[in-house]
Design a protein around this motif. Sequence first.
Motif, PDB file in Angstrom:
ATOM      1  N   MET A   1       0.817  -1.183   0.000  1.00  0.00           N
ATOM      2  CA  MET A   1       0.000   0.000   0.000  1.00  0.00           C
ATOM      3  C   MET A   1       0.868   1.258   0.000  1.00  0.00           C
ATOM      4  O   MET A   1       0.538   2.225  -0.670  1.00  0.00           O
ATOM      5  CB  MET A   1      -0.922  -0.018   1.225  1.00  0.00           C
ATOM      6  N   ALA A   2       1.959   1.226   0.706  1.00  0.00           N
ATOM      7  CA  ALA A   2       2.813   2.401   0.790  1.00  0.00           C
ATOM      8  C   ALA A   2       3.411   2.754  -0.562  1.00  0.00           C
ATOM      9  O   ALA A   2       3.585   3.919  -0.874  1.00  0.00           O
ATOM     10  CB  ALA A   2       3.930   2.179   1.807  1.00  0.00           C
ATOM     11  N   THR A   3       3.710   1.763  -1.384  1.00  0.00           N
ATOM     12  CA  THR A   3       4.311   2.060  -2.674  1.00  0.00           C
ATOM     13  C   THR A   3       3.311   2.683  -3.642  1.00  0.00           C
ATOM     14  O   THR A   3       3.689   3.444  -4.509  1.00  0.00           O
ATOM     15  CB  THR A   3       4.898   0.782  -3.307  1.00  0.00           C
ATOM     16  N   ILE A   4       2.046   2.374  -3.495  1.00  0.00           N
ATOM     17  CA  ILE A   4       1.038   2.928  -4.395  1.00  0.00           C
ATOM     18  C   ILE A   4       0.854   4.417  -4.159  1.00  0.00           C
ATOM     19  O   ILE A   4       0.794   5.199  -5.090  1.00  0.00           O
ATOM     20  CB  ILE A   4      -0.305   2.187  -4.244  1.00  0.00           C
ATOM     21  N   VAL A   5       0.760   4.822  -2.912  1.00  0.00           N
ATOM     22  CA  VAL A   5       0.516   6.223  -2.600  1.00  0.00           C
ATOM     23  C   VAL A   5       1.768   6.924  -2.062  1.00  0.00           C
ATOM     24  O   VAL A   5       1.720   8.094  -1.727  1.00  0.00           O
ATOM     25  CB  VAL A   5      -0.655   6.389  -1.606  1.00  0.00           C
ATOM     26  N   ARG A   6       2.845   6.194  -1.983  1.00  0.00           N
ATOM     27  CA  ARG A   6       4.136   6.711  -1.560  1.00  0.00           C
ATOM     28  C   ARG A   6       4.116   7.333  -0.171  1.00  0.00           C
ATOM     29  O   ARG A   6       4.618   8.417   0.053  1.00  0.00           O
ATOM     30  CB  ARG A   6       4.674   7.688  -2.587  1.00  0.00           C
ATOM     31  N   LEU A   7       3.488   6.633   0.746  1.00  0.00           N
ATOM     32  CA  LEU A   7       3.507   7.036   2.142  1.00  0.00           C
ATOM     33  C   LEU A   7       4.497   6.153   2.886  1.00  0.00           C
ATOM     34  O   LEU A   7       4.662   4.987   2.562  1.00  0.00           O
ATOM     35  CB  LEU A   7       2.119   6.867   2.781  1.00  0.00           C
ATOM     36  N   SER A   8       5.103   6.715   3.897  1.00  0.00           N
ATOM     37  CA  SER A   8       6.002   5.913   4.723  1.00  0.00           C
ATOM     38  C   SER A   8       5.166   5.042   5.661  1.00  0.00           C
ATOM     39  O   SER A   8       3.974   5.289   5.876  1.00  0.00           O
ATOM     40  CB  SER A   8       6.921   6.823   5.546  1.00  0.00           C
ATOM     41  N   GLN A   9       5.802   4.020   6.218  1.00  0.00           N
ATOM     42  CA  GLN A   9       5.121   3.159   7.182  1.00  0.00           C
ATOM     43  C   GLN A   9       4.612   3.983   8.362  1.00  0.00           C
ATOM     44  O   GLN A   9       3.520   3.741   8.869  1.00  0.00           O
ATOM     45  CB  GLN A   9       6.049   2.058   7.671  1.00  0.00           C
ATOM     46  N   GLU A  10       5.420   4.953   8.784  1.00  0.00           N
ATOM     47  CA  GLU A  10       5.017   5.793   9.902  1.00  0.00           C
ATOM     48  C   GLU A  10       3.778   6.611   9.557  1.00  0.00           C
ATOM     49  O   GLU A  10       2.870   6.763  10.391  1.00  0.00           O
ATOM     50  CB  GLU A  10       6.167   6.736  10.305  1.00  0.00           C
ATOM     51  N   GLN A  11       3.708   7.126   8.346  1.00  0.00           N
ATOM     52  CA  GLN A  11       2.539   7.900   7.926  1.00  0.00           C
ATOM     53  C   GLN A  11       1.287   7.011   7.862  1.00  0.00           C
ATOM     54  O   GLN A  11       0.206   7.429   8.281  1.00  0.00           O
ATOM     55  CB  GLN A  11       2.787   8.552   6.564  1.00  0.00           C
TER      56      GLN A  11
END
Length: 68
Positions: A1-11
């Motif tokens: 999921m993080a790679t699709i929207v480019r959010l960090s794990q922390e975000q």
Amino acid sequence: MATIVRLSQEQITQLLDEADSMENALKELHAELVDIGTPKETVARFARVHDRFTAVMTFLRRQRELGA
């Protein structure tokens, strides 16, 4: 999921924590609406919105699990 929207794990974790907080606030608001005698139709509409929010969050959490 993080790679699709480019959010960090922390975000992502922060957003899911905020969603949990919103879920609790919705539950409390629902109870308050019932307690103050809000018309049943209004409470039912609120419950549908709450259910939609819950369904979306359940879907996102499941996608996160599948991607792990």
